[in-house]
Design a protein around this motif. Structure first.
Motif, PDB file in Angstrom:
ATOM      1  N   ASN A  76       0.824  -1.209   0.000  1.00  0.00           N
ATOM      2  CA  ASN A  76       0.000   0.000   0.000  1.00  0.00           C
ATOM      3  C   ASN A  76       0.868   1.275   0.000  1.00  0.00           C
ATOM      4  O   ASN A  76       0.733   2.132  -0.863  1.00  0.00           O
ATOM      5  N   SER A  93      11.118  -2.659  -4.426  1.00  0.00           N
ATOM      6  CA  SER A  93      11.359  -4.032  -3.961  1.00  0.00           C
ATOM      7  C   SER A  93      10.148  -4.570  -3.209  1.00  0.00           C
ATOM      8  O   SER A  93       9.216  -3.833  -2.886  1.00  0.00           O
ATOM      9  N   ALA A 119       8.563  -0.747   4.110  1.00  0.00           N
ATOM     10  CA  ALA A 119       8.272  -2.161   4.437  1.00  0.00           C
ATOM     11  C   ALA A 119       8.226  -2.318   5.960  1.00  0.00           C
ATOM     12  O   ALA A 119       7.214  -1.984   6.573  1.00  0.00           O
ATOM     13  N   LEU A 123       8.209   6.047   5.219  1.00  0.00           N
ATOM     14  CA  LEU A 123       6.796   5.634   5.219  1.00  0.00           C
ATOM     15  C   LEU A 123       6.592   4.437   6.142  1.00  0.00           C
ATOM     16  O   LEU A 123       5.535   4.268   6.746  1.00  0.00           O
ATOM     17  N   ALA A 124       7.608   3.579   6.264  1.00  0.00           N
ATOM     18  CA  ALA A 124       7.506   2.451   7.203  1.00  0.00           C
ATOM     19  C   ALA A 124       7.614   2.985   8.623  1.00  0.00           C
ATOM     20  O   ALA A 124       8.128   4.077   8.853  1.00  0.00           O
TER      21      ALA A 124
HETATM   22  P1  NAD Z   1       1.579  -3.839   2.844  1.00  0.00           P
HETATM   23  O1  NAD Z   1       1.284  -5.138   3.456  1.00  0.00           O
HETATM   24  O2  NAD Z   1       0.580  -3.261   1.909  1.00  0.00           O
HETATM   25  O3  NAD Z   1       2.989  -3.894   2.073  1.00  0.00           O
HETATM   26  C1  NAD Z   1       4.171  -4.314   2.684  1.00  0.00           C
HETATM   27  C2  NAD Z   1       5.218  -4.464   1.593  1.00  0.00           C
HETATM   28  O4  NAD Z   1       6.492  -4.698   2.196  1.00  0.00           O
HETATM   29  C3  NAD Z   1       4.952  -5.630   0.647  1.00  0.00           C
HETATM   30  O5  NAD Z   1       5.272  -5.260  -0.681  1.00  0.00           O
HETATM   31  C4  NAD Z   1       5.964  -6.687   1.124  1.00  0.00           C
HETATM   32  O6  NAD Z   1       6.356  -7.571   0.096  1.00  0.00           O
HETATM   33  C5  NAD Z   1       7.107  -5.795   1.528  1.00  0.00           C
HETATM   34  N1  NAD Z   1       8.053  -6.450   2.431  1.00  0.00           N
HETATM   35  C6  NAD Z   1       7.778  -7.261   3.492  1.00  0.00           C
HETATM   36  N2  NAD Z   1       8.948  -7.685   4.043  1.00  0.00           N
HETATM   37  C7  NAD Z   1       9.939  -7.112   3.314  1.00  0.00           C
HETATM   38  C8  NAD Z   1      11.349  -7.167   3.383  1.00  0.00           C
HETATM   39  N3  NAD Z   1      11.957  -7.883   4.323  1.00  0.00           N
HETATM   40  N4  NAD Z   1      12.068  -6.462   2.470  1.00  0.00           N
HETATM   41  C9  NAD Z   1      11.443  -5.721   1.515  1.00  0.00           C
HETATM   42  N5  NAD Z   1      10.114  -5.653   1.394  1.00  0.00           N
HETATM   43  C10 NAD Z   1       9.382  -6.335   2.287  1.00  0.00           C
HETATM   44  O7  NAD Z   1       1.894  -2.836   4.069  1.00  0.00           O
HETATM   45  P2  NAD Z   1       1.800  -1.257   4.089  1.00  0.00           P
HETATM   46  O8  NAD Z   1       0.481  -0.898   4.611  1.00  0.00           O
HETATM   47  O9  NAD Z   1       2.285  -0.717   2.799  1.00  0.00           O
HETATM   48  O10 NAD Z   1       2.832  -0.930   5.247  1.00  0.00           O
HETATM   49  C11 NAD Z   1       4.239  -0.750   5.000  1.00  0.00           C
HETATM   50  C12 NAD Z   1       4.842   0.045   6.133  1.00  0.00           C
HETATM   51  O11 NAD Z   1       4.157   1.294   6.219  1.00  0.00           O
HETATM   52  C13 NAD Z   1       4.711  -0.586   7.515  1.00  0.00           C
HETATM   53  O12 NAD Z   1       5.831  -0.262   8.309  1.00  0.00           O
HETATM   54  C14 NAD Z   1       3.477   0.077   8.094  1.00  0.00           C
HETATM   55  O13 NAD Z   1       3.437   0.040   9.514  1.00  0.00           O
HETATM   56  C15 NAD Z   1       3.666   1.462   7.543  1.00  0.00           C
HETATM   57  N6  NAD Z   1       2.438   2.250   7.536  1.00  0.00           N
HETATM   58  C16 NAD Z   1       1.377   1.888   6.779  1.00  0.00           C
HETATM   59  C17 NAD Z   1       0.225   2.656   6.811  1.00  0.00           C
HETATM   60  C18 NAD Z   1      -0.981   2.351   5.972  1.00  0.00           C
HETATM   61  O14 NAD Z   1      -1.920   3.152   5.976  1.00  0.00           O
HETATM   62  N7  NAD Z   1      -1.006   1.284   5.218  1.00  0.00           N
HETATM   63  C19 NAD Z   1       0.169   3.804   7.627  1.00  0.00           C
HETATM   64  C20 NAD Z   1       1.277   4.162   8.360  1.00  0.00           C
HETATM   65  C21 NAD Z   1       2.417   3.371   8.312  1.00  0.00           C
END
Ligand code: NAD
Length: 417
Positions: free
Chosen positions: A222, A243, A296, A317-318
């Motif tokens: 996302n 990635s 990630a 963002l992570a």
């Molecule tokens: P998601 O599940 O949609 O995507 C996670 C991505 O990270 C996937 O593409 C996965 O393949 C990849 N990934 C997992 N392990 C990995 C690794 N070891 N190396 C490289 N890539 C890897 O999750 P998201 O919602 O995009 O969340 C990602 C980060 O953003 C997290 O830290 C989350 O806490 C943070 N975040 C998300 C939101 C949100 O609204 N979705 C809000 C604030 C913070």
């Protein structure tokens, strides 16, 4: 040399301690903020498709509600731990405070591997989780949302389960829902969009022309995919590497984020994208790119690789991608860090807009959402920048100073300390 710590909750404690020293924080405030207000641990029996029963472990941590009902996402991840959830809940508390939202911080997690589960199994697990924690959540109490490996569909099941227990529609109990069930326009891309609005302010500050900038992004879910897509469409950035958990890909001439997304949807990975060179996730972080976006998981930038980071701006963002030791190295190198709980606050900000729309039963258009989000992100960025300059501290410490300062004021006014 001190051994580097990777337990995210220990990292929270180190960061909070540094902030307490800068602020001369009241000891009672410090002691309250060191630990969660409430933790719920649940065992969740779920019938699997093959007829067996599996017991999953779930958590909900409500960290602090001085500023309002607790709010934070739910992760479904095989490596989830209670300390990760505690840390994420603490960061949510700082984030809501920093963005001036009338919300406290919380977070949830279930130890599971959604990649190996069917849709039916995920639905039963999502419903079991809500059945386990329903007494402690609610639209005015604690409002979950999506995070790693949880989706709008999962939010819809959770909202439905809670509504069944409450015997009335309770759309406001979770955010990040599908649009038709009370979701907000723009919520799906809000985390990335908010981060890019902060990047826009930072690039103005640094005099960096985003139209000529290169970007590398770790993680293509996302946050990562939307960051790639919006960096190109809003600013004309060249996205040279992305990635996921399986692989990283690089193209010096720029990748097409939409084509990469289609490839990932078809093959379940960015791996093998035609015309791109395969590199490792570690190499991606050290690429010569103007902007680096960890999107990630935690602890990817550490004392080991921080000195090799070449980016001018780090767009976190992570949550928790950078260790405290790496922070010091990046600050000394002059990398402009947009710290996680500032940079990824777009998600919870639009979640808050979603709550407001649910309460009002009146829905805004996407333009309105984006405009309000841009204003919130710019205000938060400049407040952090101001404190960073005022105290000569790094951007993360400055974000702590603003967020914890507000929490301390609220707790004092409430008579807690
Ligand atoms: P998601 O599940 O949609 O995507 C996670 C991505 O990270 C996937 O593409 C996965 O393949 C990849 N990934 C997992 N392990 C990995 C690794 N070891 N190396 C490289 N890539 C890897 O999750 P998201 O919602 O995009 O969340 C990602 C980060 O953003 C997290 O830290 C989350 O806490 C943070 N975040 C998300 C939101 C949100 O609204 N979705 C809000 C604030 C913070």
């Amino acid at each position: 040399m001190k051994k580097e710590v990777f337990n995210p909750f220990t990292v929270v404690h180190e960061q909070l301690e540094a902030c307490a020293k800068i602020l001369g924080l009241n000891e009672n405030v410090y002691n309250i903020l060191k630990r969660p207000m409430r933790e719920i641990h649940v065992s969740l029996p779920v019938k699997m498709d093959d007829g067996t029963m599996k017991i999953f472990q779930g958590f909900r941590v409500q960290y602090n509600n001085a500023l309002g009902p607790t709010k934070g996402g739910i992760r479904f991840h095989p490596d989830e731990t209670i300390d990760t959830v505690r840390a994420l809940a603490a960061w949510m508390t700082w984030k809501c405070s920093l963005l001036n939202l009338p919300l406290g911080g919380g977070k949830g997690g279930v130890i599971c591997n959604p990649k190996t589960m069917s849709s039916g199994e995920l639905e039963r697990l999502s419903r079991a989780y809500i059945a386990g924690i329903w007494k402690y959540i609610g639209p005015e109490e604690d409002i979950p949302a999506p995070d790693v490996y949880t989706t709008p569909q999962i939010m819809a099941w959770m909202m439905d389960e809670y509504s069944k227990i409450a015997q009335k529609n309770q759309f406001g109990v979770v955010t990040g829902k599908p649009l038709i069930l009370g979701g907000s326009p723009g919520r799906d891309e809000a985390t990335a969009r908010g981060g890019l609005y902060a990047l826009q302010e930072a690039s103005d500050e640094l005099g960096l022309d985003l139209g000529y900038s290169t970007v590398a992004i770790q993680g293509y879910g996302n946050a990562g995919y939307n960051a790639a897509s919006l960096a190109k469409s809003l600013f004309g950035c060249k996205v040279i590497a992305v990635s996921d958990s399986k692989s990283a890909i690089y193209d010096k001439d720029g990748l097409d984020p939409e084509k990469v997304q289609k490839h990932k949807a078809k093959t379940s990975s960015v791996k093998g994208f035609p015309g791109a060179k395969e590199i490792s996730n570690e190499e991606l972080l050290e690429l010569k790119a103007d902007i680096l976006v960890p999107a990630a998981l935690e602890n990817v930038i550490t004392a080991k690789n921080a000195k090799n980071i070449k980016a001018k701006i780090l767009v976190e963002l992570a949550n928790g991608p950078t260790s405290p030791e790496a922070d010091d190295i990046l600050f000394a190198k002059g990398v402009h860090v947009l710290p996680d709980f500032l940079c990824n606050a777009g998600g919870v900000t639009v979640s808050y807009f979603e709550m407001a729309q649910n309460f009002a039963m009146y829905y805004w258009d996407k333009e309105e959402v984006d405009k309000r989000l841009a204003r919130k992100m710019a205000e938060a960025y400049h407040s952090v920048l101001h404190h960073s300059k005022k105290y000569s501290i790094n951007m993360r410490q400055a974000a702590y100073v603003v967020a914890v300062g507000r929490l301390a004021e609220a707790m004092k006014l409430r008579g807690w300390v």
